[in-house]
Write an enzyme that holds these catalytic residues in place. Structure first.
Site, mmCIF file in Angstrom:
data_model
loop_
_atom_site.group_PDB
_atom_site.id
_atom_site.type_symbol
_atom_site.label_atom_id
_atom_site.label_comp_id
_atom_site.label_asym_id
_atom_site.label_seq_id
_atom_site.Cartn_x
_atom_site.Cartn_y
_atom_site.Cartn_z
ATOM 1 N N SER A 1 -1.242 1.398 0.758
ATOM 2 C CA SER A 1 -0.293 0.801 -0.181
ATOM 3 C C SER A 1 -0.308 -0.696 0.053
ATOM 4 O O SER A 1 -0.006 -1.165 1.151
ATOM 5 C CB SER A 1 1.120 1.355 0.035
ATOM 6 O OG SER A 1 2.051 0.658 -0.762
ATOM 7 N N ARG A 2 -0.684 -1.452 -0.963
ATOM 8 C CA ARG A 2 -0.789 -2.901 -0.801
ATOM 9 C C ARG A 2 0.575 -3.578 -0.800
ATOM 10 O O ARG A 2 0.653 -4.776 -0.541
ATOM 11 C CB ARG A 2 -1.680 -3.482 -1.910
ATOM 12 C CG ARG A 2 -3.105 -2.950 -1.846
ATOM 13 C CD ARG A 2 -4.035 -3.648 -2.821
ATOM 14 N NE ARG A 2 -5.366 -3.076 -2.737
ATOM 15 C CZ ARG A 2 -5.858 -2.176 -3.581
ATOM 16 N NH1 ARG A 2 -5.106 -1.758 -4.574
ATOM 17 N NH2 ARG A 2 -7.074 -1.700 -3.449
#
Length: 524
Positions: free
Chosen positions: A364-365
């Protein structure tokens, strides 16, 4: 008696004398040919790209190909009763769908027509299915979480409101289950959900609706259904229609979640339409703008700033892979568009790991910005511990003897893996996740047999709800762990020491906690 050319010309001139060109409408054409959901139309001189066209019997189409001598249109619905020579009119507007709170709890097709036999839907507002995404200036950084209720996701791959998180994996690896768990967990959290079913059979869509109904989630959910039996044109516009319904809540300053299940079938439908429209095929026969097909959809997910209402639209697209191949054309396209991916692996699914989350390539950025402080406090080391455990587990298969530290790490990793397993349609609240994961990461499960970890978890949650109910309520309220919470948690015996030389162990009577026998009496 023959007719001379002079007489013929005189007749033509006489007829043309009374001809009024203004009476001929350039917005009316006729069907030249129709088939495979595509109509070739002659005479629509003023048609626009993407304009809504009106066919006989209240059927509509989209003008997608504007050619020199004709217009090619996709027909939105049944085209069996259309024939050559039928009249077609332009409408001067783009395709729109009804939006509003009235759609909540309903099952509709991509045109907003109800499919659930609950009567007509009376809405006063419509929005176009194709819109320009919000600009950078109007957006706000993602700072609040979408709690999925799935421990493995909320701890290691958090999803934020306004994010685009891809769920990718083979068939039958639990992708739809992740979406349904997330929707079910939003009860009472003021997050409106839109579930878009693309290319699924009617029985699967009915099961999804029944599951949401049983768990009380249909009150805040809209289901947009484009079944496998529907024309490719409806499967093509279904995600855009669902996004438009979600944008209504975004513009109202509310929070919305759009689940696209799945975009692979939308790409297949778009490829079918493009080939029937005689557009040149590219890689894997997809048209050259297939990347734009998904990018212009997912870019509409956003977290708006306070000056523009403060609403958010979160996107959870699903992509189906074949034989775990994430480097195929469509998967790599969507991976490059989204803010992270949750990769579900069939090998883990078949091994009993549910959800079958591959921690190594899932990311998850947005990261910790989409987590509460309490979750960051207990899950900070979890991802690293699990990654190290899986590397050691692969190495330990070929090792005959392991040192104590490595063995302890393997034992803890096995218990953490077991702790993250979860039954479907049973999302776990945030406070229970924090409490259980704190116990696992702090080593309180190291003496519990791996096969009894799930049993221990159920008993521990029952204990918290009955004996330490205030702890769970305080975690829910504060969203963080402080010294007062740690002080209220169960502690070990004051005189407990780890057994170093095989000293006999006995039980502390008041608390039932194990300690090593020593010269002092147990004061607890």
């Amino acid at each position: 008696m023959g007719i001379s050319t002079k007489e013929i010309s005189e007749v033509i001139k006489e007829r043309l004398k009374d001809f009024d060109a203004s009476l001929v409408s350039a917005d009316v054409g006729r069907i030249v040919a129709v088939g495979d959901g595509i109509a070739q139309i002659y005479g629509l001189q003023n048609a626009m790209a993407g304009e809504l066209l009106e066919f006989p019997h209240e059927v509509y189409g989209l003008a997608l190909n504007l050619e020199a001598d004709q217009v090619r249109s996709v027909i939105l619905g049944d085209f069996g009763h259309l024939h050559e020579g039928d009249e077609v009119k332009t409408t001067g507007r783009l395709l729109e769908v009804p939006v509003g709170d009235e759609l909540l709890g309903r099952i509709v097709n991509p045109l907003g027509i109800p499919l659930d036999d609950k009567g007509p839907i009376k809405t006063s507002k419509t929005l176009p299915v194709e819109r320009i995404a919000p600009g950078v200036i109007t957006r706000k950084r993602v700072d609040s979480p979408v709690q999925t209720g799935i421990k493995a996701i909320d701890t290691m791959i958090p999803i934020g409101r306004g994010q685009r998180e891809l769920i990718i994996g083979d068939r039958f690896t639990g992708k739809t289950t992740v979406l349904l768990d997330t929707i079910i967990n939003q009860k009472g959290k003021n997050l409106f959900c839109i579930y878009v079913a693309i290319g699924q059979n009617a029985a699967s869509i009915a099961r999804v609706a029944a599951t949401l109904e049983e768990n009380g989630a249909m009150d805040y959910t809209i289901i947009v259904a484009a079944a496998a039996s529907d024309p490719a044109s409806l499967q093509y516009i279904a995600p855009y229609a669902g996004c438009a319904m979600g944008e209504y809540f975004l513009e109202s300053g509310k929070e919305a979640l759009c689940c696209y299940d799945d975009l692979t079938k939308q790409a297949w439908a778009y490829r079918e339409l493009s080939l029937n429209l005689r557009r040149p095929p590219g890689r894997e026969a997809y048209p050259g703008d297939v990347f734009y097909l998904h990018s212009r959809l997912l870019e509409r997910a956003a977290k708006m700033n306070e000056a523009h209402g403060g609403g958010s639209l979160t996107a959870l697209p699903v992509i189906e892979t074949q034989a775990n191949d994430v480097s195929a054309f469509i998967p790599t396209n969507v991976i490059s568009i989204t803010d992270g991916q949750i990769y579900l692996q069939s090998d883990l699914f078949n091994a009993g790991q549910r959800p079958a989350l591959n921690v190594g390539i899932s990311v998850s950025r947005v990261g910790g910005d989409a987590q509460t402080k309490a979750m960051r406090q207990v899950a900070g080391k979890l991802r690293l511990d699990l990654a190290q455990y899986r590397e050691l587990a692969a190495f330990a298969q070929f090792a005959s003897d392991l040192d104590t530290a490595t063995r302890n790490q393997l034992e803890r990793g096995a218990r953490l893996t077991e702790l993250l397993k979860q039954d479907k349609y049973q999302p776990v609240p945030l406070a229970e996740q924090v409490a259980v994961l704190y116990a696992g990461t702090q080593g309180h499960l190291d003496k519990v047999a791996v096969t009894r970890v799930r049993e221990w978890e159920a008993g521990f949650v029952r204990f918290l709800k009955s004996e330490r109910r205030g702890v769970l309520q305080e975690i829910d309220k504060q969203k963080a762990l402080d010294d007062s919470l740690f002080a209220r948690s169960p502690r070990r015996c004051r005189w407990w020491r780890p057994p170093a030389c095989g000293v006999r162990r006995r039980r502390c009577r008041p608390r039932g906690l194990t300690r090593t026998r020593c010269s002092k009496s147990c004061r607890r």
